[in-house]
Scaffold this motif. Structure first.
Motif, PDB file in Angstrom:
ATOM      1  N   ALA A 396       0.802  -1.250   0.336  1.00  0.00           N
ATOM      2  CA  ALA A 396      -0.425  -0.269   0.316  1.00  0.00           C
ATOM      3  C   ALA A 396       0.766   0.999  -0.130  1.00  0.00           C
ATOM      4  O   ALA A 396       0.804   1.992  -0.950  1.00  0.00           O
ATOM      5  N   LEU A 397       1.431   1.125   0.782  1.00  0.00           N
ATOM      6  CA  LEU A 397       2.933   2.428   0.925  1.00  0.00           C
ATOM      7  C   LEU A 397       4.033   2.727  -0.479  1.00  0.00           C
ATOM      8  O   LEU A 397       3.603   3.467  -1.039  1.00  0.00           O
ATOM      9  N   SER A 398       4.031   1.529  -1.086  1.00  0.00           N
ATOM     10  CA  SER A 398       4.540   1.567  -2.887  1.00  0.00           C
ATOM     11  C   SER A 398       3.827   2.032  -3.481  1.00  0.00           C
ATOM     12  O   SER A 398       4.329   2.945  -4.029  1.00  0.00           O
ATOM     13  N   TRP A 399       2.635   1.724  -3.564  1.00  0.00           N
ATOM     14  CA  TRP A 399       1.702   2.369  -4.369  1.00  0.00           C
ATOM     15  C   TRP A 399       1.202   3.535  -4.185  1.00  0.00           C
ATOM     16  O   TRP A 399       1.343   4.387  -5.347  1.00  0.00           O
ATOM     17  N   LEU A 400       0.949   3.846  -2.791  1.00  0.00           N
ATOM     18  CA  LEU A 400       0.365   5.835  -2.674  1.00  0.00           C
ATOM     19  C   LEU A 400       1.389   6.000  -3.153  1.00  0.00           C
ATOM     20  O   LEU A 400       1.245   7.123  -3.607  1.00  0.00           O
ATOM     21  N   TRP A 401       2.915   5.700  -2.975  1.00  0.00           N
ATOM     22  CA  TRP A 401       3.797   6.350  -2.908  1.00  0.00           C
ATOM     23  C   TRP A 401       3.810   7.243  -4.407  1.00  0.00           C
ATOM     24  O   TRP A 401       4.420   7.644  -5.261  1.00  0.00           O
ATOM     25  N   SER A 402       3.620   5.543  -5.171  1.00  0.00           N
ATOM     26  CA  SER A 402       3.851   6.433  -6.503  1.00  0.00           C
ATOM     27  C   SER A 402       3.286   6.976  -7.135  1.00  0.00           C
ATOM     28  O   SER A 402       2.940   7.496  -8.090  1.00  0.00           O
ATOM     29  N   PHE A 403       1.357   6.606  -7.073  1.00  0.00           N
ATOM     30  CA  PHE A 403       0.818   7.785  -7.078  1.00  0.00           C
ATOM     31  C   PHE A 403       1.021   8.853  -6.861  1.00  0.00           C
ATOM     32  O   PHE A 403       0.215   9.666  -7.667  1.00  0.00           O
ATOM     33  N   VAL A 404       0.560   9.351  -5.593  1.00  0.00           N
ATOM     34  CA  VAL A 404       1.176  10.934  -5.483  1.00  0.00           C
ATOM     35  C   VAL A 404       2.377  11.498  -5.853  1.00  0.00           C
ATOM     36  O   VAL A 404       2.266  12.049  -6.503  1.00  0.00           O
ATOM     37  N   THR A 405       3.774  10.656  -5.833  1.00  0.00           N
ATOM     38  CA  THR A 405       4.899  11.709  -6.206  1.00  0.00           C
ATOM     39  C   THR A 405       4.996  11.426  -8.160  1.00  0.00           C
ATOM     40  O   THR A 405       6.459  11.790  -8.151  1.00  0.00           O
ATOM     41  N   GLY A 406       4.823   9.976  -8.039  1.00  0.00           N
ATOM     42  CA  GLY A 406       5.152   9.890  -9.076  1.00  0.00           C
ATOM     43  C   GLY A 406       6.452   9.054  -9.185  1.00  0.00           C
ATOM     44  O   GLY A 406       7.736   9.243 -10.773  1.00  0.00           O
ATOM     45  N   GLN A 407       6.623   8.594  -8.336  1.00  0.00           N
ATOM     46  CA  GLN A 407       8.400   7.645  -8.214  1.00  0.00           C
ATOM     47  C   GLN A 407       8.058   6.240  -7.601  1.00  0.00           C
ATOM     48  O   GLN A 407       7.750   6.563  -6.911  1.00  0.00           O
ATOM     49  N   ASN A 408       9.031   5.697  -9.113  1.00  0.00           N
ATOM     50  CA  ASN A 408       8.669   3.843  -8.353  1.00  0.00           C
ATOM     51  C   ASN A 408       9.921   3.735  -7.442  1.00  0.00           C
ATOM     52  O   ASN A 408      10.828   4.211  -7.260  1.00  0.00           O
ATOM     53  N   SER A 409       9.355   2.462  -6.281  1.00  0.00           N
ATOM     54  CA  SER A 409      10.521   2.207  -5.256  1.00  0.00           C
ATOM     55  C   SER A 409      12.039   1.769  -5.739  1.00  0.00           C
ATOM     56  O   SER A 409      12.624   1.405  -4.532  1.00  0.00           O
ATOM     57  N   ALA A 410      11.178   1.318  -6.596  1.00  0.00           N
ATOM     58  CA  ALA A 410      12.542  -0.470  -6.831  1.00  0.00           C
ATOM     59  C   ALA A 410      12.974  -0.353  -8.068  1.00  0.00           C
ATOM     60  O   ALA A 410      13.501  -1.512  -8.667  1.00  0.00           O
ATOM     61  N   ARG A 411      13.564   1.240  -8.520  1.00  0.00           N
ATOM     62  CA  ARG A 411      14.445   1.235  -9.611  1.00  0.00           C
ATOM     63  C   ARG A 411      15.847   0.740  -9.619  1.00  0.00           C
ATOM     64  O   ARG A 411      16.782   1.162 -10.114  1.00  0.00           O
ATOM     65  N   LEU A 412      16.414  -0.775  -9.375  1.00  0.00           N
ATOM     66  CA  LEU A 412      17.941  -1.078  -9.484  1.00  0.00           C
ATOM     67  C   LEU A 412      17.836  -2.450 -10.463  1.00  0.00           C
ATOM     68  O   LEU A 412      17.330  -2.465 -10.671  1.00  0.00           O
ATOM     69  N   ILE A 413      19.134  -1.812 -11.055  1.00  0.00           N
ATOM     70  CA  ILE A 413      19.419  -2.149 -11.662  1.00  0.00           C
ATOM     71  C   ILE A 413      20.984  -3.488 -10.529  1.00  0.00           C
ATOM     72  O   ILE A 413      22.049  -2.873  -9.949  1.00  0.00           O
TER      73      ILE A 413
END
Lengths: 422, 422
Positions: A396-413
């Motif tokens: 829920a936190l990850s989705w909410l964060w992405s929804f509100v800020t437009g930033q995804n949290s796991a952009r790792l190579i």
């Protein structure tokens, strides 16, 4: 046989296997659960790991943890390589064998390349956490390489993403890749304009989301194309996939990132059992979900070809869970000497697919839902189906964060092979 | 030279490199940041990823994202393989070269095995996310293999974990492994008693946490040993590491999981620059943190041998940040023609180490703090130092969850080599 000493071996800790074990709580049997992974994976959200929205640990749970309070359940990390139905044993890769009174095989499926196994290297599918981090790495690296190259053709090829297969997974992947290009990544690059990314959705059949009502298919296609850069190619099979790109019909399209969301092949249970299988390798089962001639061997979930009301039951989580429930009911009836339950019947929970952020399509019986109400319904349903408060909070936190800020949290190579950078 | 066209190349997006770039905001220079990873890693918490407490994405941030609003900063994913100080160019693995007016090298360090590179395979160190997931996989697999083996000696060897090196990282690893065995994993296994795990902390020096006050060292040693199963071996160097175990002095100890937390070796910047280096490969720098004879080449952080008040500055995050700040001040002075700042001086932020859940040791100037108040101070400080609200929320949630429920959230065996299962 001493019924209280009855030993049930379950192979596979997916939705079917877990549900089966849950429903046998207190039944007085001894259960051994074998999986080649230490975690249960919530596959319906795996595409979100592949597209940087969720972290790996948010949709995976240690299997042992799930059954720590069930003294009747022993969990084993191991790879089954065969079944001896006469000796009533499963054979493991490490040379050991485990005997059973009842065997439940629910080992799922892998992607299949329709006889083109050489495509696997260039077009990974999406079944495991490693598949998801591989796809995530490739998508992110393509943008990185586009930024460093000075050759315009090469840049265009790096910014072309092709998803093969337009079922829910294909549609969901395309939706989020388009958002990466238009919402998450712009402003971070200096040489390239990520808005220029092309995202192809290639489908051999006549329309996307073929399992849905045609009107919802059309809605989803329009919604995807509105995201910009998305191009839907229906009615044209892929005839070739190389490191350079894909060939659709007769046209070669340079594309450095290709994702396979088209075909699946059941795990090799049919070979283990020498049982009849359909073309995708699924074991043909009786109405009691057992193997013909082996009433003590159940095959469930994506590994099984199950029919209900004359139709094949789809390979989705709710269907697998219902089969797990049903098999547990059969076992309980046998233990108590009660009458066997009626043949398995699938109750459809409907079809769902998201189209990126804030849009989805849902159909349930006569109901049709689309747009943002469908997206919220989908999100709430999926949070509900996750295991435990911890994962629900995290997702829920990850989705909410992405929804509100437009930033995804796991952009790792991660786990990269340097050669992939080319 | 047109000062507004001044081009600064920064190699390495660790604490020193990021701080340097932050402090040059608005300075009117053009900055290119090169890293071989796409993410900045919060290394002080990496041991928590290795021990299942945190997820990989909770302590790593896409570098591009950090500077998306800085139009003066270009981020490049690439591997630097050399420097041509005459031509003022850095050379990249892909064959390209990037010219600079000023070069900042802050490429960190790797673990070093004191001439025993063959130990690397058996005793991974902890510097990257991949290192952390490798160690996590090995720890979890050891418990799994202990559960399946029937040989008591093999079982004991699988349940023996050896950490080599008793600095803060070694102590922190031992603390959490002990908690896995005593708090997280019990009740999940049926054949083994995880309380019987042995966790060895091996230190060649006379005491653990040598950088701390002896009284705090003793406190930490007592606190570790109270956890049960922890055995501290000081004053004895490791003389051999194989797949079977370690040799401490003359004694062979069977141990299937070995983690290296002993020595580091700076990245090869000294070779690139043909500069003087200390034994660990750190470049000897001037009091202005530049390379002797090359006032336009700065070397910062773990790659540099920096002295302050006659002592070598430790290789920790606050020291790296201060060096980044200082180098930015030097650049700003040069840009404005102001007087050069005084030589770099390190302001110690103290020493900190956690001893598992709810205990830590901290020293700051004359202050000494230990036990749970130190742990809370440590936790709050680290949450503060994380980047962004999102990560702070996620890490706080993970810690709180583990603290309250005794369940760690990232217990995944991933990216595994099947051969590791033996």
């Amino acid at each position: 046989m001493d019924e209280n000493g009855r030993h049930i071996v379950v192979v596979g800790a997916g939705f079917a296997g877990l549900q089966f074990i849950k429903d046998l709580k207190g039944a007085g049997v001894r259960i051994t659960l074998i999986d080649q992974r230490n975690h249960h994976l919530f596959q319906p959200l795996l595409y979100q790991v592949a597209t940087t929205l969720l972290a790996t640990s948010e949709i995976a749970w240690p299997i042992r943890r799930l059954f720590r309070d069930r003294d009747d359940v022993t969990t084993l990390l191991g790879t089954v390589i065969g079944v001896d139905a006469t000796a009533r044993e499963v054979r493991l890769e490490d040379g050991s064998a485990i005997s059973y009174d009842t065997l439940v095989i629910a080992t799922g499926a892998r992607h299949a390349y329709f006889g083109h196994d050489e495509w696997a290297e260039h077009a990974p599918g999406l079944k495991t956490l490693e598949d998801a981090t591989t796809i995530r790495r490739r998508i992110l690296l393509a943008f990185e390489r586009a930024e460093t190259t000075t050759d315009p053709d090469e840049r265009a090829a790096e910014l072309t993403f092709a998803v093969i297969g337009a079922g829910p997974t294909g549609v969901e992947l395309v939706g989020i890749i388009a958002e990466l290009a238009h919402r998450i990544l712009p402003r971070e690059f200096r040489q390239i304009d990520t808005h220029r990314a092309r995202i192809l959705l290639v489908e051999a059949g006549p329309r996307i989301l073929a399992a849905f009502d045609p009107e919802l298919s059309q809605y989803a296609a329009d919604a995807l194309e509105k995201k910009g850069g998305v191009q839907i190619l229906t009615g044209t099979p892929v005839t070739q996939i190389t490191a350079q790109g894909i060939t659709v019909g007769d046209d070669f399209i340079p594309a450095r990132t290709v994702i396979w969301a088209a075909g699946v092949q059941a795990s090799p249970a049919a070979e283990w059992l020498d049982a009849e299988a359909d073309r995708a390798g699924r074991v043909m089962v009786t109405p009691a979900l057992t193997v013909d001639g082996h009433p003590d061997i159940f095959v469930l979930g994506d590994t099984a070809h199950v029919e209900s009301d004359g139709q094949m039951v789809p390979g989705i989580a709710p269907a697998a869970k219902q089969q797990g429930q049903y098999a547990a009911r059969v076992i309980r009836a046998r233990l108590t000497g009660a009458e066997a339950p009626d043949p398995f019947r699938y109750r459809s929970m409907g079809n769902l697919a998201t189209i990126g952020r804030n849009s989805a399509v849902i159909e349930y019986k006569k109901w049709r839902l689309r747009g943002w109400p469908a997206w919220w319904a989908w999100g709430i349903a999926h949070i509900y189906f996750l295991i435990g408060t911890r994962s629900r909070l995290a997702v829920a936190l990850s989705w909410l964060w992405s929804f509100v800020t437009g930033q995804n949290s796991a952009r790792l190579i991660t786990q990269g092979d340097n050669s992939e950078r080319r």
